[in-house]
Design a protein around this motif. Sequence first.
Motif, PDB file in Angstrom:
ATOM      1  N   LEU A   1     -26.512 -66.495 100.215  1.00 52.60           N
ATOM      2  CA  LEU A   1     -25.774 -65.719  99.223  1.00 52.60           C
ATOM      3  C   LEU A   1     -24.813 -64.748  99.911  1.00 52.60           C
ATOM      4  CD1 LEU A   1     -25.718 -65.604  96.123  1.00 52.60           C
ATOM      5  CD2 LEU A   1     -27.312 -63.684  96.238  1.00 52.60           C
ATOM      6  N   LEU A   2     -25.257 -64.133 101.000  1.00 47.67           N
ATOM      7  CA  LEU A   2     -24.375 -63.248 101.764  1.00 47.67           C
ATOM      8  C   LEU A   2     -23.182 -64.014 102.342  1.00 47.67           C
ATOM      9  CD1 LEU A   2     -26.981 -61.046 103.676  1.00 47.67           C
ATOM     10  CD2 LEU A   2     -25.194 -60.194 102.139  1.00 47.67           C
ATOM     11  N   SER A   3     -23.457 -65.182 102.891  1.00 46.22           N
ATOM     12  CA  SER A   3     -22.385 -66.005 103.460  1.00 46.22           C
ATOM     13  C   SER A   3     -21.401 -66.429 102.383  1.00 46.22           C
ATOM     14  CB  SER A   3     -22.998 -67.230 104.150  1.00 46.22           C
ATOM     15  OG  SER A   3     -21.996 -68.091 104.640  1.00 46.22           O
ATOM     16  N   LEU A   4     -21.935 -66.804 101.233  1.00 49.27           N
ATOM     17  CA  LEU A   4     -21.095 -67.246 100.128  1.00 49.27           C
ATOM     18  C   LEU A   4     -20.238 -66.098  99.599  1.00 49.27           C
ATOM     19  CD1 LEU A   4     -20.386 -69.542  98.160  1.00 49.27           C
ATOM     20  CD2 LEU A   4     -22.337 -68.845  96.763  1.00 49.27           C
ATOM     21  N   ALA A   5     -20.807 -64.904  99.550  1.00 48.64           N
ATOM     22  CA  ALA A   5     -20.080 -63.754  99.012  1.00 48.64           C
ATOM     23  C   ALA A   5     -18.801 -63.480  99.792  1.00 48.64           C
ATOM     24  CB  ALA A   5     -20.974 -62.518  99.023  1.00 48.64           C
ATOM     25  N   LEU A   6     -18.823 -63.745 101.086  1.00 46.85           N
ATOM     26  CA  LEU A   6     -17.652 -63.503 101.926  1.00 46.85           C
ATOM     27  C   LEU A   6     -16.505 -64.450 101.606  1.00 46.85           C
ATOM     28  CD1 LEU A   6     -19.433 -62.965 105.378  1.00 46.85           C
ATOM     29  CD2 LEU A   6     -18.501 -61.206 103.849  1.00 46.85           C
TER      30      LEU A   6
ATOM     31  N   SER B   1     -18.819 -58.872  92.062  1.00 43.51           N
ATOM     32  CA  SER B   1     -19.031 -58.468  93.451  1.00 43.51           C
ATOM     33  C   SER B   1     -20.173 -57.461  93.560  1.00 43.51           C
ATOM     34  CB  SER B   1     -17.747 -57.864  94.029  1.00 43.51           C
ATOM     35  OG  SER B   1     -17.323 -56.750  93.258  1.00 43.51           O
ATOM     36  N   GLU B   2     -20.241 -56.536  92.610  1.00 42.19           N
ATOM     37  CA  GLU B   2     -21.319 -55.539  92.594  1.00 42.19           C
ATOM     38  C   GLU B   2     -22.670 -56.217  92.416  1.00 42.19           C
ATOM     39  OE1 GLU B   2     -22.427 -51.424  90.146  1.00 42.19           O
ATOM     40  OE2 GLU B   2     -21.142 -52.951  89.217  1.00 42.19           O
ATOM     41  N   PHE B   3     -22.710 -57.186  91.518  1.00 44.05           N
ATOM     42  CA  PHE B   3     -23.981 -57.864  91.264  1.00 44.05           C
ATOM     43  C   PHE B   3     -24.395 -58.723  92.451  1.00 44.05           C
ATOM     44  CE2 PHE B   3     -26.479 -61.435  89.489  1.00 44.05           C
ATOM     45  CZ  PHE B   3     -27.588 -60.696  89.113  1.00 44.05           C
ATOM     46  N   MET B   4     -23.451 -59.314  93.150  1.00 48.26           N
ATOM     47  CA  MET B   4     -23.805 -60.085  94.341  1.00 48.26           C
ATOM     48  C   MET B   4     -24.488 -59.181  95.365  1.00 48.26           C
ATOM     49  SD  MET B   4     -22.855 -63.388  94.187  1.00 48.26           S
ATOM     50  CE  MET B   4     -22.314 -64.023  95.778  1.00 48.26           C
ATOM     51  N   ASN B   5     -23.985 -57.963  95.517  1.00 47.22           N
ATOM     52  CA  ASN B   5     -24.608 -57.015  96.439  1.00 47.22           C
ATOM     53  C   ASN B   5     -26.014 -56.640  95.975  1.00 47.22           C
ATOM     54  OD1 ASN B   5     -22.344 -56.914  98.105  1.00 47.22           O
ATOM     55  ND2 ASN B   5     -21.436 -55.200  96.992  1.00 47.22           N
ATOM     56  N   ILE B   6     -26.152 -56.420  94.663  1.00 51.54           N
ATOM     57  CA  ILE B   6     -27.459 -56.094  94.093  1.00 51.54           C
ATOM     58  C   ILE B   6     -28.440 -57.231  94.331  1.00 51.54           C
ATOM     59  CG2 ILE B   6     -28.688 -55.823  91.890  1.00 51.54           C
ATOM     60  CD1 ILE B   6     -26.217 -54.205  90.924  1.00 51.54           C
ATOM     61  N   ALA B   7     -27.972 -58.457  94.109  1.00 50.25           N
ATOM     62  CA  ALA B   7     -28.853 -59.620  94.262  1.00 50.25           C
ATOM     63  C   ALA B   7     -29.345 -59.775  95.695  1.00 50.25           C
ATOM     64  CB  ALA B   7     -28.130 -60.887  93.808  1.00 50.25           C
TER      65      ALA B   7
ATOM     66  N   GLN C   1     -14.713 -70.409  85.885  1.00 47.72           N
ATOM     67  CA  GLN C   1     -14.346 -69.484  86.958  1.00 47.72           C
ATOM     68  C   GLN C   1     -15.461 -69.282  87.974  1.00 47.72           C
ATOM     69  OE1 GLN C   1     -14.957 -68.801  83.725  1.00 47.72           O
ATOM     70  NE2 GLN C   1     -14.998 -66.587  83.359  1.00 47.72           N
ATOM     71  N   ILE C   2     -16.658 -69.780  87.702  1.00 47.76           N
ATOM     72  CA  ILE C   2     -17.765 -69.644  88.648  1.00 47.76           C
ATOM     73  C   ILE C   2     -17.590 -70.673  89.757  1.00 47.76           C
ATOM     74  CG2 ILE C   2     -20.264 -69.874  88.971  1.00 47.76           C
ATOM     75  CD1 ILE C   2     -20.625 -68.858  86.132  1.00 47.76           C
ATOM     76  N   PRO C   3     -17.529 -70.231  91.006  1.00 50.78           N
ATOM     77  CA  PRO C   3     -17.343 -71.172  92.113  1.00 50.78           C
ATOM     78  C   PRO C   3     -18.476 -72.202  92.160  1.00 50.78           C
ATOM     79  CG  PRO C   3     -16.978 -68.913  92.844  1.00 50.78           C
ATOM     80  CD  PRO C   3     -17.547 -68.825  91.458  1.00 50.78           C
ATOM     81  N   GLU C   4     -18.111 -73.441  92.440  1.00 51.79           N
ATOM     82  CA  GLU C   4     -19.104 -74.513  92.456  1.00 51.79           C
ATOM     83  C   GLU C   4     -20.181 -74.270  93.509  1.00 51.79           C
ATOM     84  OE1 GLU C   4     -19.291 -79.413  92.561  1.00 51.79           O
ATOM     85  OE2 GLU C   4     -17.364 -78.362  92.458  1.00 51.79           O
ATOM     86  N   ALA C   5     -19.809 -73.663  94.632  1.00 51.84           N
ATOM     87  CA  ALA C   5     -20.792 -73.399  95.681  1.00 51.84           C
ATOM     88  C   ALA C   5     -21.877 -72.440  95.193  1.00 51.84           C
ATOM     89  CB  ALA C   5     -20.104 -72.818  96.912  1.00 51.84           C
ATOM     90  N   LEU C   6     -21.483 -71.426  94.418  1.00 46.01           N
ATOM     91  CA  LEU C   6     -22.465 -70.497  93.845  1.00 46.01           C
ATOM     92  C   LEU C   6     -23.322 -71.206  92.805  1.00 46.01           C
ATOM     93  CD1 LEU C   6     -23.628 -67.649  93.483  1.00 46.01           C
ATOM     94  CD2 LEU C   6     -21.763 -67.180  91.857  1.00 46.01           C
TER      95      LEU C   6
END
Length: 299
Positions: free
Chosen positions: A276-281, A110-116, A245-250
């Motif tokens: 990426l923001l939409s996916l993170a939610l 989650s932290e890295f998604m925010n960084i990205a 464990q990595i979601p297919e959408a990501l």
Amino acid sequence: MSATGDVIDNRFTLILPLGEQKPKELWVAEDLRDGSKIALVIYSPGKGQRHRVGRFCQVMQKLVELRHPNVVTVYAVGTTRLGVGYASMELLEGDTLADRLAEKPTLWASEFMNIATEFLEGLAVLHDHGIVHGDIEPSNIFFVSDYGRLMPKVAGLGYSRSSVRADKTFADREDEGYLRTLAYASPEQVSGREDIDIRTDIYSFGVVLYEAFSGNRPYHGESCEEIRKVVINSSVTPLHEIRSQIPEALSNLIGSMMDTDPTRRYDNARGVQRDLLSLALALPESFKNSPLPKQPRRS
């Protein structure tokens, strides 16, 4: 080659070399006007190449006018009486993404998604100004402390360009020091094509995301030529097939960023950021709370 103690344009004293990718050098320097320590890029392509110095200065001047918290600040640009170009910029202190992927403390998904997504904001600002970074990789994603959180900055700007001309060094260099850089370069870069545009940065950041979430670079080789062939001719294994464990959408989003055909990639960083923001939610909590895999320290 410059040396410690050299004075550039009667203003900057060279203190410590930070790196070299001919015809560019990166130094820690002192600005004699105020005694501050800065990073100085020196660009010296050789005789008969003054037009290249002019292009370098044009791009660097765009960066002087561009001020954004997620982009390293460029202070001044100039040319010496010998025709050597230079650009001074803020001297960053802290870790890079390469450091954090190899060492503690752990980065969480989650932290890295925010960084990205925040890094993509800085990259989008470059693209909005017509600047192609051309060297996106973990060592050029720098972290500074911002009230206790990690704020990413786009670094490595001494190698940016605004022209769509190919950077021939990716196609021609054979030294082993380029193995790391080539692993993140787009197919059009490593093949020396002349239609390089901002989509090459989309590809390279896709490689960064792939590596961060999988623990490994998608391409490997023992020589620069092997890396070139793999990048040009191979397709990557989808991330969700490597780590279940990595979601297919990501996995699909990152795969689309790394399409070998630039016309099938995202055409701008803001599109990647939006998705990426939409996916993170929508990501499952179990994935958000998982650590990124640690990686071996690489040169």
